[in-house]
Design an enzyme around this catalytic site. Structure first.
Site, PDB file in Angstrom:
ATOM      1  N   ALA A   1       0.842  -1.198   0.000  1.00 19.32           N
ATOM      2  CA  ALA A   1       0.000   0.000   0.000  1.00 19.32           C
ATOM      3  C   ALA A   1       0.873   1.241   0.000  1.00 19.32           C
ATOM      4  O   ALA A   1       1.448   1.612   1.033  1.00 19.32           O
ATOM      5  CB  ALA A   1      -0.937  -0.010   1.210  1.00 19.32           C
TER       6      ALA A   1
ATOM      7  N   GLY B   1      -5.335  11.240  -4.200  1.00 16.37           N
ATOM      8  CA  GLY B   1      -4.699  12.497  -4.587  1.00 16.37           C
ATOM      9  C   GLY B   1      -3.192  12.450  -4.652  1.00 16.37           C
ATOM     10  O   GLY B   1      -2.547  13.437  -5.020  1.00 16.37           O
TER      11      GLY B   1
ATOM     12  N   SER C   1       2.372   9.240  -7.888  1.00 17.92           N
ATOM     13  CA  SER C   1       3.821   9.078  -8.005  1.00 17.92           C
ATOM     14  C   SER C   1       4.599   9.867  -6.955  1.00 17.92           C
ATOM     15  O   SER C   1       5.758   9.567  -6.689  1.00 17.92           O
ATOM     16  CB  SER C   1       4.275   9.506  -9.403  1.00 17.92           C
ATOM     17  OG  SER C   1       3.649   8.718 -10.401  1.00 17.92           O
TER      18      SER C   1
ATOM     19  N   GLY D   1       4.123   3.190 -11.910  1.00 12.97           N
ATOM     20  CA  GLY D   1       4.838   4.334 -12.482  1.00 12.97           C
ATOM     21  C   GLY D   1       4.345   4.600 -13.887  1.00 12.97           C
ATOM     22  O   GLY D   1       4.430   3.731 -14.760  1.00 12.97           O
ATOM     23  N   THR D   2       3.789   5.786 -14.128  1.00 18.42           N
ATOM     24  CA  THR D   2       3.230   6.091 -15.441  1.00 18.42           C
ATOM     25  C   THR D   2       4.318   6.145 -16.516  1.00 18.42           C
ATOM     26  O   THR D   2       5.505   6.265 -16.226  1.00 18.42           O
ATOM     27  CB  THR D   2       2.520   7.456 -15.406  1.00 18.42           C
ATOM     28  OG1 THR D   2       3.494   8.478 -15.130  1.00 18.42           O
ATOM     29  CG2 THR D   2       1.430   7.494 -14.338  1.00 18.42           C
TER      30      THR D   2
ATOM     31  N   GLU E   1       9.585  -4.708  -9.769  1.00 18.28           N
ATOM     32  CA  GLU E   1       8.152  -4.490  -9.985  1.00 18.28           C
ATOM     33  C   GLU E   1       7.880  -4.062 -11.418  1.00 18.28           C
ATOM     34  O   GLU E   1       6.969  -4.565 -12.087  1.00 18.28           O
ATOM     35  CB  GLU E   1       7.637  -3.428  -9.015  1.00 18.28           C
ATOM     36  CG  GLU E   1       6.182  -3.039  -9.252  1.00 18.28           C
ATOM     37  CD  GLU E   1       5.669  -2.029  -8.247  1.00 18.28           C
ATOM     38  OE1 GLU E   1       4.591  -1.441  -8.506  1.00 18.28           O
ATOM     39  OE2 GLU E   1       6.316  -1.829  -7.200  1.00 18.28           O
TER      40      GLU E   1
END
Length: 382
Positions: free
Chosen positions: A127, A132, A135, A367-368, A245
């Site tokens: 978690a 809101g 990253s 992670g975008t 990950e």
């Protein structure tokens, strides 16, 4: 191009896992998609067959083999069969959460938790994300105030994979709210702790069988003995585990692209239009050629990343490149796969339709794409 990543033991593992999926998962998967969750009993079945905790030492009931190639097999086979959400839950357990326990837990913690993690009795989650705050981990607001031998945890987390099923949640908290990165620690919250509540099982556009939840903490008294590693080092631990990950996500993305390509290839050979298979049209051939080429290249890069991970040499930049490229590739390939299927590609009974919906989130979680490019860009000295 022939792949040289796997050896005989990985091929045997693949065959065994494929049989497990065909018997224990595939016949029930449609119902799990409707239910929005995979039953806990399936984790127990996976554990009893040796598909959980492969890297857990044998003394704790695991496989005793720290070889990420077995994890790759699981990702590829769950995707090939179109049971992606089940694979995501197992992948999170094996690929993403387990390393925190292997590398940070002390002897007593390992004895408490590793046997259950390997058997499937204890399902895990991590978690980090808060409402809101995605990253920007240093801005998290969940706190853990020291009170003698316990931390009092207050706050909330969201978008938590395995959030409903999880028994052990590795939770990022602020033990010193006055600090940013150096104020973060990791504590393990356990099912049943007073004040630890789960919100709704979030409704998503894809990954329907994956339980994704909100978690709420109100005065949860967590023993200091449940802290992983040193206080104030949580951000460092998170960053250390992120390359594995992100590689895990990239492997699953490339496997989904491969599955979409193969479903499409089979379909265009059978579907006819204007008296001939649609695969015989140049537009179809060119698009399939592009798909195959990009997937082949991606797999070669990923195989190199897996070897680097097992050798302890995978860098954050290499993992970021793998993550953004392969997830974007997944999106492109599955979009083309739906187009090649025509109207049937939009029907949920076709695996390509489910894979298309499942794929969208991979460019966001872990992670975008934009964050991945930022990591690579900064490594260039820019």
């Amino acid at each position: 191009m022939r792949r040289h990543l796997f050896e005989d033991e990985h091929d045997a593992f693949r065959e065994s896992f494929r049989r497990f999926l065909e018997k224990e998962v595939a016949p029930h998967y449609a119902q799990w998609e409707r239910d929005g969750i995979v039953p806990r009993e399936v984790f127990l079945a996976a554990g009893s067959n040796g598909f959980l905790g492969m890297a857990v030492p044998e003394e704790y009931g695991g496989g005793g083999v720290d070889d990420f190639r077995f994890n790759v097999v699981i990702a590829e086979e769950t995707t090939r069969l179109g049971v992606t959400a089940f694979g995501l839950g197992v992948g999170l357990h094996n690929d993403i959460v387990l390393p925190y326990f292997l590398h940070l837990a002390d002897a007593k913690q390992k004895a408490r938790w590793l046997p259950g993690i390997a058997s499937g009795d204890l399902i895990t989650a991590v978690a980090m994300t808060e409402p809101g705050i995605g990253s920007d981990l240093a801005s998290m607001r969940t706190t853990a105030a020291r009170d003698g031998d316990v931390y009092v945890v207050d706050g909330s987390k969201t978008f938590i994979t395995n959030g409903i099923n999880a028994d052990l949640v590795v939770t990022a908290v602020k033990t010193d709210p006055a600090l940013r990165h150096k104020g973060i620690s990791l504590v393990v919250l356990e099912r049943g702790m007073p004040g630890f509540d789960r919100g709704r099982n979030l409704e998503k556009i894809g990954q329907h069988a994956q339980d994704t939840a909100e978690l709420f903490f109100s005065g949860v008294r967590v023993p200091v003995a449940n802290r992983l590693g040193e206080e104030g080092q949580g951000f460092t631990y998170l960053v250390t585990n992120l390359p594995q990950e992100r590689l895990s996500i990239a492997v699953g993305a490339a496997a989904a692209a491969r599955a979409g390509f193969e479903w499409s290839l089979d379909y265009v050979k059978e579907r006819t239009a204007f008296g001939q298979p649609i695969g015989s049209f140049q537009a179809s051939r060119f698009r399939l050629a592009e798909m195959k080429t990009e997937i082949d290249i991606a797999e070669q890069y990923l195989d190199a990343c897996v070897r680097a991970l097992d050798a302890g040499e995978l860098s954050a930049e290499d993992a970021a490149e793998a993550k953004w490229w392969c997830t974007e590739l997944q999106g492109r390939v599955l979009d083309a796969a739906v187009q090649l299927h025509g109207g049937y590609g939009y029907m949920s009974e076709y695996p390509v339709a489910r894979a298309y919906a499942d794929a969208r989130v991979t460019r966001i979680y872990g992670g975008t794409t934009e964050i991945m490019k930022e990591i690579v860009g900064r490594s260039l000295g820019l």
